[in-house]
Design an enzyme around this catalytic site. Structure first.
Site, PDB file in Angstrom:
ATOM      1  N   CYS A 410       0.835  -1.196   0.000  1.00 53.78           N
ATOM      2  CA  CYS A 410       0.000   0.000   0.000  1.00 53.78           C
ATOM      3  C   CYS A 410       0.874   1.253   0.000  1.00 53.78           C
ATOM      4  CB  CYS A 410      -0.980  -0.046   1.171  1.00 53.78           C
ATOM      5  SG  CYS A 410      -2.436   0.971   0.876  1.00 53.78           S
ATOM      6  N   HIS A 537      -3.626  -5.033   0.683  1.00 49.64           N
ATOM      7  CA  HIS A 537      -2.977  -5.547   1.902  1.00 49.64           C
ATOM      8  C   HIS A 537      -3.047  -7.071   1.922  1.00 49.64           C
ATOM      9  CE1 HIS A 537      -2.436  -1.711   4.067  1.00 49.64           C
ATOM     10  NE2 HIS A 537      -3.429  -1.337   3.290  1.00 49.64           N
ATOM     11  N   GLU A 539      -1.585  -9.078   3.702  1.00 50.03           N
ATOM     12  CA  GLU A 539      -1.406  -9.655   5.048  1.00 50.03           C
ATOM     13  C   GLU A 539      -2.711 -10.143   5.673  1.00 50.03           C
ATOM     14  OE1 GLU A 539      -0.937  -6.465   4.237  1.00 50.03           O
ATOM     15  OE2 GLU A 539      -1.436  -5.057   5.842  1.00 50.03           O
TER      16      GLU A 539
HETATM   17  N1  GLN Z   1      -2.015   6.618   2.941  1.00 48.06           N
HETATM   18  C1  GLN Z   1      -2.077   5.858   1.746  1.00 48.06           C
HETATM   19  C2  GLN Z   1      -3.443   5.926   1.081  1.00 48.06           C
HETATM   20  O1  GLN Z   1      -4.393   6.317   1.682  1.00 48.06           O
HETATM   21  C3  GLN Z   1      -1.696   4.413   2.013  1.00 48.06           C
HETATM   22  C4  GLN Z   1      -2.723   3.698   2.806  1.00 48.06           C
HETATM   23  C5  GLN Z   1      -2.220   2.408   3.382  1.00 48.06           C
HETATM   24  O2  GLN Z   1      -1.025   2.126   3.359  1.00 48.06           O
HETATM   25  N2  GLN Z   1      -3.117   1.608   3.911  1.00 48.06           N
HETATM   26  O3  GLN Z   1      -3.562   5.574  -0.068  1.00 48.06           O
END
Ligand code: GLN
Length: 561
Positions: A410, A537, A539
Site C-alpha cells: 500500500c 494488503h 497480510e
Molecule cells: N495513505 C495511503 C493511502 O491512503 C496508504 C494507505 C495504506 O497504506 N493503507 O492511499
C-alpha cells in the site's frame, strides 16, 4: 459444569434438534492475557472435531468500528472482505479457523446503539421508554443469533458453533450491558447450548514461585455477581498450574477441578490449542478433537516452528511508537512465509525517519542504517501521514539499487513509485498529493471518488479483484492459477494513471490492475531479484499453512540473498 454441555448432538448433522452451540469467552484481572488466542484456540478444537465454527468479537467501545482508531493506540485495523474495518482479534479467528468474517462479526457499542436509536426514531418502540435493558440487551442477543447463523467457511452451511469473545475486562462499566445480555442469552437459547469460559491470570510470586489464585477468585466472584457462572477457567500463567492451584481455584470459583486449564508460556502460539487439548478440554467440551486430522497438522506446525534455527532477517521500515500490534497481520504473514522457507524469522524494526539525511541523532541514524544494510529483505508496510515518508523512500531506493528483495504494501508501493519517479524518470521532487497537495510531479494522487471531509468508511475498502496484465511475472507465478486475484484494500490514494506509461517504459511494470484496467494494483521491477509493490494488503489473507504469495516471494528471494 452442565452435564453434556456442548456439542455432542451437533456432531450428528442429521439431528433435527441440533442447535447452535455458543462458547462465550470473557476476561478478568487485566487485558493482554491472550483472550483472543484462547478463544480462537477453542475454535480450533471444535473445528478439529468436525464442527463448522464462526465467531463474534464484541468491543464495548462507542466507535462504530476500528476504522477511525489509531493503530498505535489500539493495534492494527483488520480489514475484512466486505470492507469492514475491525478489531485485530478478527484476524486471529480468520487465521486460526481459516474462515472469512464479515463486518457484523465485530459487534461494537457504536453499532448496537446506532441500531437501537435508529429504530427509536422510526417509532419502532411504539411509545415505550427505550432503555439499556431490555432494548440494548435484546438488540445484542438478536445480533448474536443472526450473525452466528451466517456461513463463514466459504460454504453455504450454517455454522454449528459460535465463539463469542467479549472484549475488555469483567467489571468495566462499558461491558456491563453485554454481560447482562449474555446472562439472559443462556435462557434464550438454552443453558445446555452455552459454555462460559473465563480467562484470568495466575501470577507467580515469591522465592518459591507460589501460584496466586486470589485475582482469579475475585474476578470470578464479580462475574458470578453479574449472573454468569463460568463453566471453564483458563488461567494465564508463566508455568503450568499445579494440582493444588487447580483444586483451590475449583473450590473458590465454583467450577469442576478438571475444568481449570492453564495457558502457560509456550515457544509459539500454535501450541495453545494443543496445550488445551492435552489438559482435557476436548473431553470437557464433549467432542473428539482428533477425528479430522486437523489437530495433527497443528502439532506438526507447532513443532516445525520450534525446530527452526537458521535465521532470516527482514527490515520493517515504518513508524513506531513501541506497539508492534500496529502491524500484527504483517508480522504473522512474515512468520507464515518464513515457516514455508524453513527459516526462523527475525524482524528488525527500522524507524523510517532515522534513515533520513541529517537525522539529528547520529547513533540512531547509524543503527537504522546498520539494520537496513544487514537485512536479507526489506518491507515497507502500509501507513498514513507524512512522518518518515522520506526515510521510506530512501529504503525503497536502497533496495532497488542494491538488488535487495523488497515488498511494498500500500504506502510501501506508493513510496517506491515516488522513488522511481524521482530517481529513474528524473521527476525532481515527485511526491504523493497526500503529503504535498500542490506538488509539481504527482506520482501518487487522491482517488477521485473518495470524500475529503469524512474519515470513517470513506476509503477504498475490502476485497477487490486485481487482473493480471501480463502472462508471466514472478508475482503471478507465486499466486498460481487464475486470471485475477482477490485481495483486501484500504487506501485513498493511488499511482497517478497519467504517469503509468512513462514508469512502465523505464522498467517498473504494473503487472496487476483493477477490473477497469485503470488503477494500479501490483508492480514488479524488471531485472531485480524481487522488487514488488502491492496497493492492497495481502497480510489479511495469509494463513499459517498457506502463506500469502507476495510475502512468500519476499522470503524466498531473501533466502537467496
Ligand atoms: N495513505 C495511503 C493511502 O491512503 C496508504 C494507505 C495504506 O497504506 N493503507 O492511499
Amino acid at each position: 459444569m452442565t452435564e453434556g454441555m456442548l456439542i455432542k448432538e451437533a456432531r450428528q448433522p442429521q439431528n433435527p434438534l441440533m442447535s447452535m452451540k455458543y462458547v462465550v469467552v470473557s476476561g478478568g484481572v487485566l487485558s493482554g492475557l491472550g483472550k483472543g488466542v484462547t478463544a480462537s484456540s477453542i475454535g480450533v478444537l471444535l473445528k478439529s472435531a468436525g464442527l463448522r465454527v464462526t465467531s463474534i468479537k464484541i468491543d464495548p467501545y462507542l466507535n462504530s468500528d476500528a476504522g477511525t482508531m489509531s493503530p498505535f493506540e489500539h493495534g492494527e485495523v483488520f480489514v475484512l472482505d466486505d470492507g469492514g474495518e475491525a478489531d485485530l482479534d478478527l484476524g486471529n479467528y480468520e487465521r486460526f479457523l481459516d474462515i472469512n468474517l464479515a463486518k457484523d462479526n465485530n459487534l461494537t457499542t457504536g453499532k448496537v446503539y446506532s441500531k437501537v436509536i435508529e429504530a427509536e426514531r422510526r417509532g419502532d418502540y411504539l411509545g415505550k421508554t427505550v432503555q439499556v435493558i431490555p432494548h440494548i440487551t435484546d438488540a445484542v442477543m438478536e445480533w448474536i443469533e443472526d450473525v452466528a447463523s451466517k456461513p463463514a467457511d466459504g460454504s453455504d452451511q450454517t455454522p454449528d458453533a459460535c465463539i463469542i469473545e467479549l472484549g475488555g475486562t469483567v467489571g468495566d462499566i462499558e461491558s456491563s450491558p453485554y454481560i447482562e445480555a449474555l446472562r439472559q442469552f443462556q435462557f434464550r437459547v438454552g443453558r445446555e447450548n452455552v459454555t462460559f469460559v473465563h480467562v484470568s491470570l495466575v501470577p507467580v510470586m515469591g522465592p518459591v514461585g507460589e501460584q496466586k489464585t486470589k485475582p482469579t477468585q475475585h474476578t470470578v466472584k464479580e462475574l458470578r455477581g453479574l449472573g454468569i457462572s463460568p463453566d471453564i477457567l483458563v488461567c494465564r500463567s508463566t508455568s503450568p498450574l499445579n494440582l493444588e492451584t487447580r483444586e483451590k481455584l475449583a473450590a473458590f470459583c465454583h467450577v469442576s477441578p478438571d475444568a481449570v486449564f492453564s495457558t502457560h508460556d509456550v515457544p509459539n502460539i500454535y501450541h495453545v490449542p494443543l496445550m488445551l487439548q492435552e489438559q482435557g478440554l476436548c473431553n470437557i467440551l464433549g467432542v473428539d478433537c482428533e477425528s479430522t486430522g486437523l489437530l495433527a497438522e497443528w502439532r506438526k506446525m507447532a513443532l516445525h516452528l520450534d525446530t527452526l534455527v537458521e535465521e532470516i532477517t527482514i527490515a520493517m521500515v515504518g513508524k513506531y511508537t513501541g506497539l508492534s500490534d500496529a502491524y500484527l497481520s504483517v508480522i504473522k504473514s512474515l512468520q507464515h512465509a518464513a515457516m514455508a522457507v524453513d527459516r526462523k524469522l527475525v524482524i528488525d524494526w527500522v524507524e523510517a525517519s532515522h534513515l533520513e539525511d541529517g537525522w539529528s541523532d547520529a547513533e540512531e541514524s547509524a543503527s537504522a542504517w546498520q539494520m537496513l544494510k544487514g537485512a536479507d529483505g526489506i518491507l515497507v508496510p502500509g501507513g498514513f501521514g507524512d512522518r518518515g515518508i522520506e526515510g521510506k523512500i530512501i529504503a525503497a531506493n536502497y533496495s532497488r539499487i542494491n538488488n535487495v528483495p523488497y515488498l511494498g504494501i500500500c504506502l510501501g508501493l506508493q513510496v517506491a513509485t515516488i522513488e522511481f519517479c524521482r530517481n529513474v524518470l528524473g521527476l525532481t521532487g515527485a511526491n504523493s498529493t497526500e503529503f504535498d497537495e500542490s506538488v509539481e510531479h504527482a506520482a501518487v494522487v487522491f482517488m477521485p471518488e473518495i470524500s475529503k471531509t469524512h474519515l470513517g468508511g470513506t476509503m477504498r475498502l475490502g476485497s477487490r479483484p486485481t487482473v493480471w496484465q501480463v502472462d508471466e511475472c514472478k508475482i503471478r507465478t507465486l499466486y498460481g492459477e487464475g486470471d485475477s486475484v482477490d485481495e483486501r484494500h484500504r487506501h485513498r490514494y493511488e499511482v497517478n494513471p497519467d504517469l503509468i506509461e512513462q514508469i512502465e517504459a523505464a522498467g517498473l511494470k504494473f503487472v496487476g490492475k483493477d477490473e477497469t484496467g485503470q488503477r494500479c494494483e501490483i508492480f514488479e521491477l524488471e531485472g531485480h531479484p524481487y522488487f514488488v509493490g502491492v496497493q492492497y494488503h495481502p497480510e489479511f489473507k495469509s494463513r499459517p499453512n498457506r502463506p500469502s504469495p507476495p510475502f512468500l516471494g519476499l522470503l524466498q528471494a531473501a533466502t537467496k540473498k
